[in-house]
Structures are given as structure tokens and as C-alpha cells.
Design an enzyme around this catalytic site. Structure first.
Site, PDB file in Angstrom:
ATOM      1  N   ASP A   5      12.312  -1.516   6.520  1.00 54.37           N
ATOM      2  CA  ASP A   5      11.229  -1.283   6.919  1.00 54.37           C
ATOM      3  C   ASP A   5      10.753   0.701   6.250  1.00 54.37           C
ATOM      4  O   ASP A   5      11.547   1.114   6.832  1.00 54.37           O
ATOM      5  CB  ASP A   5       9.901  -0.965   8.094  1.00 54.37           C
ATOM      6  CG  ASP A   5       8.406  -2.240   7.117  1.00 54.37           C
ATOM      7  OD1 ASP A   5       7.953  -1.275   6.598  1.00 54.37           O
ATOM      8  OD2 ASP A   5       8.237  -2.957   8.274  1.00 54.37           O
TER       9      ASP A   5
ATOM     10  N   ASP B 274       1.636  -3.507   1.254  1.00 50.62           N
ATOM     11  CA  ASP B 274       2.054  -4.976   1.882  1.00 50.62           C
ATOM     12  C   ASP B 274       1.053  -6.441   0.655  1.00 50.62           C
ATOM     13  O   ASP B 274      -0.118  -6.013   0.713  1.00 50.62           O
ATOM     14  CB  ASP B 274       1.353  -5.772   2.932  1.00 50.62           C
ATOM     15  CG  ASP B 274       2.344  -5.349   4.071  1.00 50.62           C
ATOM     16  OD1 ASP B 274       3.845  -4.274   3.054  1.00 50.62           O
ATOM     17  OD2 ASP B 274       2.827  -5.115   5.464  1.00 50.62           O
TER      18      ASP B 274
HETATM   19  C1  GLA Z   1       5.558  -3.718   6.952  1.00 47.79           C
HETATM   20  C2  GLA Z   1       6.000  -4.397   6.010  1.00 47.79           C
HETATM   21  C3  GLA Z   1       5.783  -5.543   6.459  1.00 47.79           C
HETATM   22  C4  GLA Z   1       6.302  -6.196   7.533  1.00 47.79           C
HETATM   23  C5  GLA Z   1       4.981  -5.475   8.638  1.00 47.79           C
HETATM   24  C6  GLA Z   1       5.620  -6.050  10.386  1.00 47.79           C
HETATM   25  O1  GLA Z   1       4.131  -3.916   6.788  1.00 47.79           O
HETATM   26  O2  GLA Z   1       5.890  -3.766   4.659  1.00 47.79           O
HETATM   27  O3  GLA Z   1       6.097  -6.617   4.567  1.00 47.79           O
HETATM   28  O4  GLA Z   1       7.712  -5.986   7.548  1.00 47.79           O
HETATM   29  O5  GLA Z   1       6.137  -3.754   8.280  1.00 47.79           O
HETATM   30  O6  GLA Z   1       5.196  -4.890  11.243  1.00 47.79           O
END
Ligand code: GLA
Length: 401
Positions: free
Chosen positions: A148, A203
Site C-alpha cells: 500500500d 479505492d
Molecule cells: C488502502 C487500499 C485498500 C486497503 C486499505 C487498507 O486504502 O487502497 O485496498 O488495502 O488501504 O487499510
């Protein structure tokens, strides 16, 4: 002479390790990830139950073989030697035991961490510990690392992800490296030799057509994410995929929207990482996720991402070249209400300059197979007429007659 040989050996070792593992993810990875449905509410019982369910409900058989534990698996602190450790309450048997359990059932084991100092949920990130963590993951039997981008400060994305790639290579275990950098610094331009897939957007949000504003950041519905893939197809291919984020199929959208979401991810040759509760899945959701003919579009050996051919009245027609001269075609109705669509093949020529393929329907006839009703529905000799319900698709496979 001895010194020279040693120097050559060092260079050879370094250059051999400083590349991503080749031969992995030759088709888009498929699996399940804990985040979309469970976020921080994870523990080893959930992961094991998920594996048990997927081993028997047709998901593993359909190809979903990576089980990825996302954020919140860690203890809040590293140990005294700086090693990353799992939360002993959530994962009392430890990650090696979890990996063994998954492997014994025929799955591959995925974990999440972060290139920054902390994960997005505030757990220890990998920054400064890349080689150490890579050794730990390899010792646990990890096969897939989602990495991430929270708390990265002023770090350079390319250099940061390269460091972890080199850590993984040095640890020596083949691990699919999944960059989750949200498209911030256009990873498609630089990540081909670093990772096997890279997120292209922020996301996904569990809705078909919306943007959800969290205040300091936003997450995006299916259509919004789809639109952000524009212009990226030429960067994807076997071993290096654009990742429009995990699936929300089974998390509450109506069945037509689930079908459209899944179809479009297949057209995009997207990684198919499900994010729903495997122990409470409706028959309709299961049918969608395990449809072998839709999955075959996604997993096609050519590995070419589809493209938008036309837009009319908010109805889009997409094509994806498939191996053996075939094509997938998806008509996506973005409207809430049904639309009548008519497609006169004789007057259409589908040309894909990237794949160097063309379909000239006036000289070649193709059979049409509807991949959701799983029936042959005609050929390209007759005009195609269809009524497509709102937020739904017609997904076809075209094979040369
Ligand atoms: C980010 C990623 C998500 C998930 C969250 C976890 O937002 O893009 O897919 O992994 O972190 O905290």
C-alpha cells in the site's frame, strides 16, 4: 583473478536478484481479499473459514486461488529486532501456520503491508524494513504481497517499490508483487519491471455509480473506476496488469449491477479479487463469480485489455480480442432504464491497433454466444437487436464461423 571472479559473481548475483519474479501472474491473478467486506474485523478463524468455503463452493475450482489477508493483521509494534509480527490475539497460531493451512487446501497465501511508515489503518509499515520483511514473508510461505501507499511522506514511489521488489527477489521466494499506489504517480509508466499488478485508482466503493467523499479522500463506484481506465490498456499484459481494484460483487449491489461490474472487470483483463463474505453468498452472486465463460474472457491467454468501441445514449460497446481470432463484446447500459440497442455488423469494422487485430464483419462471419444465458444466439450475419435493462450488460463471445 580471484578478486575479479568475486566481483563478477557479486554483480551477477545482484543483477539476478534485482528484478521481479518472472513467470508469475501470466493471466490476471484471481482470489479473495478480506478488506472490502471485513476491513479490520479479521482473524485466523475467518481466513480459515473463508478457505474452507472457497474449497467447496466452486470458487477455488473456478480459479480463485489467492487468499489475501489485508490490513490489520499485525501487532501494533515490531519486536525488539525490528521484525514484523502478527497480532497474537487475532492470529494466535501465527502466519506460518495460516500459510500452511491455505497451502494444504490448494490456495496461495497473500498478505498486505505498506510502503510507508504505517499502513492506512495505523499498523507498522515496511519503510526501512523492506529486506527484513521480505525474508519474514518468505519464511511464512507468502505468495502474494499487496503493498500500500499510506504514510509515504516525501518518498519517491518508484524507488520505494523498487526497494521492496529487490527485497523480495533477495529473499528468493516467488511472490506476486501487487502495487497499491492508487495510480497517484502513474505506476503503469514505470512499474512493469517492478510489480505484477498495480492499482490504477483510489479505492472502490460499494456502489455502481457514485463517488463517496470521506473528507480527506474519495472512493469510487464501478462506473467511475471504469472511466479512469481510459488510455491505460497498452500498459497491461501477461505478468503486468492494470488493477482497477477488488470486486464488490456480493456486497449488496443488485444482481444486474453485479453482473455488469463483473463483466466489465473481465473485459478489462482485471485481477479478479473478490471481496465478499464467502460464508454467506447468494446463489446469484456465486453464479456470477464462478461463470467459467466470463472468467475465460478475463483469463484469456493473449492478456489484452478490452477497449471502448462506441458510446451512444449512455450505452457503451466494448471489445476485447481473444486468442484464436475470437472476440469478447460487452454492451454496457449505464442508464437506470432499459435501452434498445441495434448493431448492424455489416457496417461496422472493429480495429484494434494495439493488438494489431481487426474484425471485418462484411467479410468474416462470427457466431455469437451470450455468456450469461450461456447459449448461442445467432451470427454476425443478422443485425443484433437487444433490450438491455438498466445498469446491466449483454456479454457476448464472437467466434469465427
Ligand atoms: C488502502 C487500499 C485498500 C486497503 C486499505 C487498507 O486504502 O487502497 O485496498 O488495502 O488501504 O487499510
Amino acid at each position: 583473478m580471484k578478486k575479479l571472479l568475486l566481483a563478477i559473481a557479486c554483480v551477477a548475483t545482484f543483477s539476478a536478484s534485482a528484478q521481479k519474479f518472472p513467470g508469475l501472474a501470466l493471466t490476471p491473478p484471481m482470489g479473495w481479499n478480506s478488506w472490502n467486506k471485513f476491513a479490520g474485523n479479521i482473524n485466523e478463524a475467518l481466513i480459515r473459514q473463508t478457505a474452507d468455503a472457497m474449497a467447496t463452493n466452486g470458487m477455488l475450482a473456478a480459479g480463485y486461488n489467492y487468499i489475501v489477508v489485508d490490513d490489520c493483521w499485525e501487532a501494533m509494534d515490531r519486536d525488539q529486532l525490528g521484525n514484523i509480527v502478527a497480532d497474537p490475539k487475532k492470529f494466535p497460531s501465527g502466519m506460518k501456520a495460516l500459510g500452511d493451512y491455505l497451502h494444504a487446501k490448494g490456495f496461495k497465501f497473500g498478505l498486505h503491508n505498506c510502503a510507508g511508515t504505517k499502513t492506512c489503518a495505523g499498523f507498522p509499515g515496511g519503510r526501512g524494513h523492506e529486506f527484513q520483511d521480505a525474508l519474514t514473508y518468505a519464511s511464512w510461505g507468502v505468495d502474494f504481497l499487496k503493498y500500500d501507499w499510506c504514510e509515504h511522506g516525501t518518498a519517491n514511489s518508484q524507488e520505494t517499490y523498487k526497494t521492496m521488489r529487490d527485497g523480495l527477489a533477495t529473499a528468493g521466494r516467488p511472490i506476486v508483487f501487487s502495487l497499491c499506489e492508487w495510480g497517484d504517480t502513474q505506476p503503469w509508466l514505470w512499474a512493469r519491471d517492478i510489480g505484477h499488478l498495480w492499482r490504477t485508482t483510489g479505492d472502490i466503493y460499494n456502489c455502481f455509480d457514485c463517488v463517496f467523499d470521506h473528507g480527506t479522500w474519495k472512493s469510487f463506484g464501478v462506473l467511475q473506476i471504469l472511466d479512469m481506465q481510459d488510455g491505460l490498456r497498452e500498459y497491461a499484459g501477461p505478468g503486468h496488469w492494470n488493477d482497477p481494484d477488488m470486486l464488490e460483487v456480493g456486497n449488496g449491489m443488485p444482481v444486474n449491477e453485479e453482473r455488469a461490474h463483473f463483466s466489465m472487470w473481465c473485459l478489462l483483463a482485471a485481477p479478479l479479487i473478490t471481496g465478499n463474505d464467502m460464508n454467506h453468498m447468494s446463489a446469484e452472486t456465486r453464479e456470477i463469480l464462478t461463470n467459467p465463460e466470463a472468467i475465460a474472457v478475463d483469463q484469456d491467454a493473449l492478456g489484452i485489455q478490452g477497449f471502448k468501441y462506441s458510446t451512444n445514449n449512455n450505452v457503451e460497446i466494448w471489445f476485447k480480442p481473444l486468442a484464436g481470432g475470437s472476440w469478447a463484446m460487452c454492451i454496457l447500459n449505464r442508464n437506470q432504464e432499459a435501452k434498445n440497442v441495434s448493431f448492424d455488423w455489416a457496417g461496422e469494422k472493429v480495429t484494434d491497433n494495439f493488438a494489431k487485430r481487426a474484425a471485418n464483419f462484411s467479410t468474416t462471419t462470427y457466431t455469437l454466444r451470450d455468456l450469461w444465458i450461456k447459449k448461442e444466439t445467432g451470427t454476425t450475419k443478422e443485425v443484433l437487436s437487444a433490450k438491455i435493462p438498466g445498469h446491466d450488460v449483454l456479454l457476448l463471445r464472437l467466434d469465427r464461423k
